[in-house]
Design an enzyme around this catalytic site. Structure first.
Site, PDB file in Angstrom:
ATOM      1  N   ILE A   1       0.832  -1.204   0.000  1.00 33.77           N
ATOM      2  CA  ILE A   1       0.000   0.000   0.000  1.00 33.77           C
ATOM      3  C   ILE A   1       0.864   1.249   0.000  1.00 33.77           C
ATOM      4  O   ILE A   1       0.566   2.233  -0.683  1.00 33.77           O
ATOM      5  CB  ILE A   1      -0.961  -0.031   1.202  1.00 33.77           C
ATOM      6  CG1 ILE A   1      -2.029  -1.098   0.978  1.00 33.77           C
ATOM      7  CG2 ILE A   1      -1.612   1.341   1.420  1.00 33.77           C
ATOM      8  CD1 ILE A   1      -2.856  -1.428   2.198  1.00 33.77           C
TER       9      ILE A   1
ATOM     10  N   TYR B   1      -0.389  -8.977  15.367  1.00 34.38           N
ATOM     11  CA  TYR B   1      -0.376  -7.993  14.278  1.00 34.38           C
ATOM     12  C   TYR B   1      -1.554  -7.033  14.410  1.00 34.38           C
ATOM     13  O   TYR B   1      -1.386  -5.804  14.359  1.00 34.38           O
ATOM     14  CB  TYR B   1      -0.426  -8.681  12.912  1.00 34.38           C
ATOM     15  CG  TYR B   1      -0.624  -7.697  11.775  1.00 34.38           C
ATOM     16  CD1 TYR B   1       0.441  -6.924  11.323  1.00 34.38           C
ATOM     17  CD2 TYR B   1      -1.877  -7.529  11.198  1.00 34.38           C
ATOM     18  CE1 TYR B   1       0.257  -5.996  10.303  1.00 34.38           C
ATOM     19  CE2 TYR B   1      -2.070  -6.599  10.182  1.00 34.38           C
ATOM     20  CZ  TYR B   1      -1.002  -5.841   9.741  1.00 34.38           C
ATOM     21  OH  TYR B   1      -1.181  -4.907   8.736  1.00 34.38           O
TER      22      TYR B   1
ATOM     23  N   LYS C   1      -1.493  -2.847  15.085  1.00 37.88           N
ATOM     24  CA  LYS C   1      -2.154  -1.832  14.266  1.00 37.88           C
ATOM     25  C   LYS C   1      -3.185  -1.060  15.084  1.00 37.88           C
ATOM     26  O   LYS C   1      -3.375   0.151  14.889  1.00 37.88           O
ATOM     27  CB  LYS C   1      -2.814  -2.486  13.048  1.00 37.88           C
ATOM     28  CG  LYS C   1      -1.858  -3.208  12.121  1.00 37.88           C
ATOM     29  CD  LYS C   1      -0.755  -2.303  11.588  1.00 37.88           C
ATOM     30  CE  LYS C   1      -1.247  -1.348  10.518  1.00 37.88           C
ATOM     31  NZ  LYS C   1      -0.137  -0.551   9.932  1.00 37.88           N
TER      32      LYS C   1
END
Length: 317
Positions: A33, A182, A186
């Site tokens: 991204i 993970y 975030k």
């Protein structure tokens, strides 16, 4: 409505406003991204700096952007978010008097055990994705404050929507599950972005902090950018059904790009894809209920300060 009305035009992801003379930093801008955020921002006339751990990958990404965006002002700096002691030097290497926006995008995602740590002794995903960006923001703040209306754009994840932070085990020492760790890393980033804006507003700073997420962005739905990313005809065929609900990483970049460029975006907002939060053009969405808990955000902030040794408590205005 008269032609001279100052009402903003509808946002068009394919016709971005010009940003000549501005300078943007994208962490992890060499792949995924982050690459597409950098490519799209480069098309606005701005100078775009790719923060990358790997010089060879950064060189490939800058070459790809220059091929697709003639005249692109794009360059790279070496940036290793897992090495907190290196971040001050990395910011010096920007050789900039100001920074108009930073997209805190870089991230590590591990699929399998064992649990790994950074050189500073932090769990690798939490240490890189969150603590690295927390400390980097400290070093960038003077450059951001020197710009007229700078923005800090934190790229979270849809995976964080179903997670909750365990303040007593931020490093996943007691119970390590890679996908959950993970998601929580975030989530910590997203709490940080919102808490940072509260603190910026408290000191009347000209800098705004915005949180975004890319929805469901898959490599298999992402257009090829060789050698940065290559999608085969077979991959495209297999992934076709997923396109009904998910999207490629070029579209996953849209919320971050809008958060950098759209003058109507405000600090403290959350932006994501329009359709179920998974795909489509970027839109503002309500801050998730658990993200709105400012007490958890404040406790995470304090823990991050202690773990990094960086005090962002009195951010410059």
């Amino acid at each position: 409505m008269s032609p001279t009305s100052s009402a903003p035009l509808p946002w068009d992801v394919h016709r971005l406003p010009r940003a000549d003379g501005r300078i943007f930093l994208v962490t992890g801008g060499n792949a995924g991204i982050g690459y597409f955020v950098a490519e799209q921002l480069s098309a606005t006339g701005a100078t775009v700096v790719l923060g990358s751990r790997n010089p060879a990958k950064a060189e490939a990404a800058t070459a790809s952007i220059r091929t697709r965006v003639p005249g692109a002002r794009v360059r790279a700096v070496q940036l290793d978010l897992a090495d907190l002691s290196s971040l001050g030097t990395a910011v010096e290497s920007l050789e900039a008097e100001r920074l108009d926006a930073v997209v805190l995008n870089a991230g590590v995602a591990l699929d399998d055990p064992p649990r790994r740590e950074t050189g500073d002794g932090h769990e690798l995903m939490f240490g890189t994705n969150h603590l690295g960006h927390f400390a980097l923001t400290h070093w960038l703040m003077p450059l951001l404050s020197a710009a007229p209306e700078a923005r800090i754009v934190t790229t979270g994840s849809f995976a964080a929507k179903s997670e909750r932070l365990d303040i007593e085990d931020l490093q996943s020492r007691k119970d390590y599950r890679p996908k959950r760790t993970y998601g929580r890393s975030k989530l910590a980033q997203m709490y940080f972005g919102l808490e940072l804006d509260r603190r910026l507003r408290a000191v009347d700073s000209t800098v705004a902090s915005v949180v975004v997420h890319p929805g469901g962005a898959l490599d298999s739905l992402t257009p090829s950018r060789p050698p940065v990313h290559v999608r085969t005809a077979r991959t495209r065929l297999i992934a076709a059904p997923a396109a009904l609900l998910l999207q490629g990483k070029q579209a996953g970049a849209w919320p971050a790009v809008r958060a950098v460029l759209d003058p109507t975006v405000r600090g403290g907002q959350l932006w994501g894809p329009r359709v179920f939060g998974l795909r489509g053009e970027p839109r503002r969405e309500p801050v998730w209920s658990h993200l709105a808990d400012s007490s958890v955000a404040a406790r995470s902030w304090d823990a991050s300060r202690d773990l990094t040794g960086v005090d962002l408590g009195t951010v410059p205005g």
